[in-house]
Design a protein around this motif. Structure first.
Motif, short mmCIF file in Angstrom:
data_model
loop_
_atom_site.label_atom_id
_atom_site.label_comp_id
_atom_site.label_asym_id
_atom_site.label_seq_id
_atom_site.Cartn_x
_atom_site.Cartn_y
_atom_site.Cartn_z
N PHE A 18 0.83 -1.21 0.00
CA PHE A 18 0.00 0.00 0.00
C PHE A 18 0.86 1.26 0.00
N TYR A 19 1.90 1.29 0.83
CA TYR A 19 2.73 2.49 0.89
C TYR A 19 3.59 2.64 -0.36
N GLY A 20 3.90 1.53 -1.02
CA GLY A 20 4.55 1.63 -2.32
C GLY A 20 3.63 2.29 -3.34
N ILE A 21 2.35 1.95 -3.29
CA ILE A 21 1.38 2.58 -4.18
C ILE A 21 1.28 4.07 -3.89
N ILE A 22 1.29 4.43 -2.61
CA ILE A 22 1.20 5.85 -2.24
C ILE A 22 2.40 6.61 -2.79
N THR A 23 3.60 6.02 -2.68
CA THR A 23 4.79 6.68 -3.22
C THR A 23 4.69 6.86 -4.73
N LEU A 24 4.19 5.83 -5.41
CA LEU A 24 4.04 5.92 -6.86
C LEU A 24 3.03 7.01 -7.24
N GLY B 17 -2.67 9.27 2.57
CA GLY B 17 -1.72 9.72 1.58
C GLY B 17 -0.48 10.35 2.17
N CYS B 18 -0.57 10.78 3.43
CA CYS B 18 0.60 11.30 4.16
C CYS B 18 1.36 10.17 4.86
N LYS B 19 0.93 8.94 4.64
CA LYS B 19 1.54 7.73 5.22
C LYS B 19 1.40 7.65 6.73
N ALA C 229 -10.38 1.17 7.28
CA ALA C 229 -9.77 -0.11 6.93
C ALA C 229 -9.34 -0.14 5.47
N LEU C 230 -10.16 0.44 4.59
CA LEU C 230 -9.84 0.48 3.17
C LEU C 230 -8.53 1.22 2.92
N TRP C 231 -8.25 2.24 3.72
CA TRP C 231 -7.05 3.06 3.54
C TRP C 231 -5.96 2.71 4.54
N PHE C 232 -6.01 1.52 5.10
CA PHE C 232 -4.97 1.01 5.98
C PHE C 232 -4.73 1.93 7.18
N LEU C 233 -5.81 2.45 7.73
CA LEU C 233 -5.74 3.29 8.92
C LEU C 233 -6.40 2.55 10.08
N GLU C 234 -5.69 2.43 11.17
CA GLU C 234 -6.27 1.84 12.37
C GLU C 234 -7.04 2.92 13.11
N LEU C 235 -8.32 2.67 13.36
CA LEU C 235 -9.15 3.63 14.09
C LEU C 235 -9.01 3.33 15.58
#
Length: 319
Positions: free
Chosen positions: A68-74, A124-126, A166-172
């Motif tokens: 996921f974070y590789g995608i964000i960097t791209l 998007g800010c990781k 969850a979709l954006w890999f964020l733990e609530l």
């Protein structure tokens, strides 16, 4: 990951420039990571390697988070260069494992749609987590009913927020106040007697027999609504009236002692729910080493400082 890969591919593809070699590799990503000199970095769950060359694009990682974070960097590269990406090889990871934004949604807050729209921005800010203080916005039922439900979240909205995170890999990570800032509880006539003083509308007296029971129930209610979260924030900041009532004064205990003894009970309640409790630092900022030694070590203490001018200097005091 399929959702984010499709979203990225649609942005990369243009009529005059189509990438045929876009790959997401899950499993075996360790081999790509091992090509780097950072041998110890395999312990970081969000490590990834991004290669862009004449053959195409390769993102490899040993975990979904890394991909996921590789995608964000791209995506950041695409924003800078358009679809004519430069040839690069990037190995990246975060040395800070939990990176949070903080939403205080008590009292007033943006419209729900705006909150949802901000979740991709945060990801998007990781950052990988959001601490949300919204216990007075959830319809959690007895014994803590919310009288005015006009501005509370519906059950559908609550689930929608969790799904979007969850979709954006964020733990609530929910924040449930358990000591101070309990206005929405202590304004209820059934709990008037638990105030430290009548004028301390949101501050609970730890010496009242029912206080620990109420705090435990609050933690249990919130924890059950967030089974996916590893953490629960129990607040415990700004209990300014602590130690001023007759019962506290007659206990013979210092303000810090009263605080830590009560907080330890709340920590135990969180641990019973399988959660790691977080709490704010301010009430024992000036505690002695002997007093701090009494704090249950299962909790994580979070430092909050509003003034950013001397932030680095102030934080070093707590090292």
């Amino acid at each position: 990951l399929t959702y984010h890969a499709k979203r990225l591919c649609s942005a990369l593809i243009e009529k005059e420039n189509v990438y045929h070699g876009f790959h997401l590799v899950f499993g075996g990503g360790e081999e790509q990571i091992q090509k780097n000199s950072f041998e110890k970095c395999q312990q970081y769950i969000d490590a990834y390697r991004l290669d862009v060359n004449a053959q195409g694009i390769l993102i490899s990682a040993a975990s979904p988070q890394g991909l996921f974070y590789g995608i964000i960097t791209l995506e950041r590269m695409r924003e800078q260069y358009g679809c004519r990406l430069p040839a690069v090889s990037i190995f990246d990871y975060a040395s800070v494992k939990v990176r949070c934004d903080y939403w205080d949604l008590r009292s007033i807050h943006p419209p729900f749609e705006k909150l949802l729209a901000n979740i991709p921005v945060i990801a998007g800010c990781k950052l990988n987590a959001i601490v949300v203080e919204y216990e007075d916005k959830l319809r959690i039922g007895e014994p803590f009913c919310i009288e005015n439900q006009t501005f509370s979240f519906s059950p559908q909205q609550f689930e929608q927020m969790k799904e979007r995170c969850a979709l954006w890999f964020l733990e609530l990570i929910p924040l449930q106040q358990t000591f101070g800032h309990l206005e929405y509880v202590l304004k209820d006539p059934r709990f008037f007697s638990l105030r430290e003083t009548p004028s301390a509308v949101g501050e609970m007296c730890p010496c009242k027999p029912q206080a620990a029971e109420v705090a435990r129930a609050l933690v249990q209610n919130m924890a059950k609504r967030h089974p996916e979260s590893r953490y629960i924030h129990i607040g415990c900041d700004e209990v300014w009236s602590l130690g001023t009532c007759k019962q506290c004064a007659e206990s013979g205990k210092s303000r810090v002692q009263l605080f830590i003894e009560f907080v330890n009970q709340v920590i135990e309640a969180a641990a019973e729910q399988g959660k790691t409790p977080l709490l704010w630092h301010d009430m024992f900022e000036h505690a002695t080493g002997e007093e701090l030694a009494q704090l249950d070590r299962r909790a994580v203490v979070c430092i909050w400082i509003y003034n950013g001018n001397d932030l680095v200097t102030r934080v070093r005091e707590f090292a």
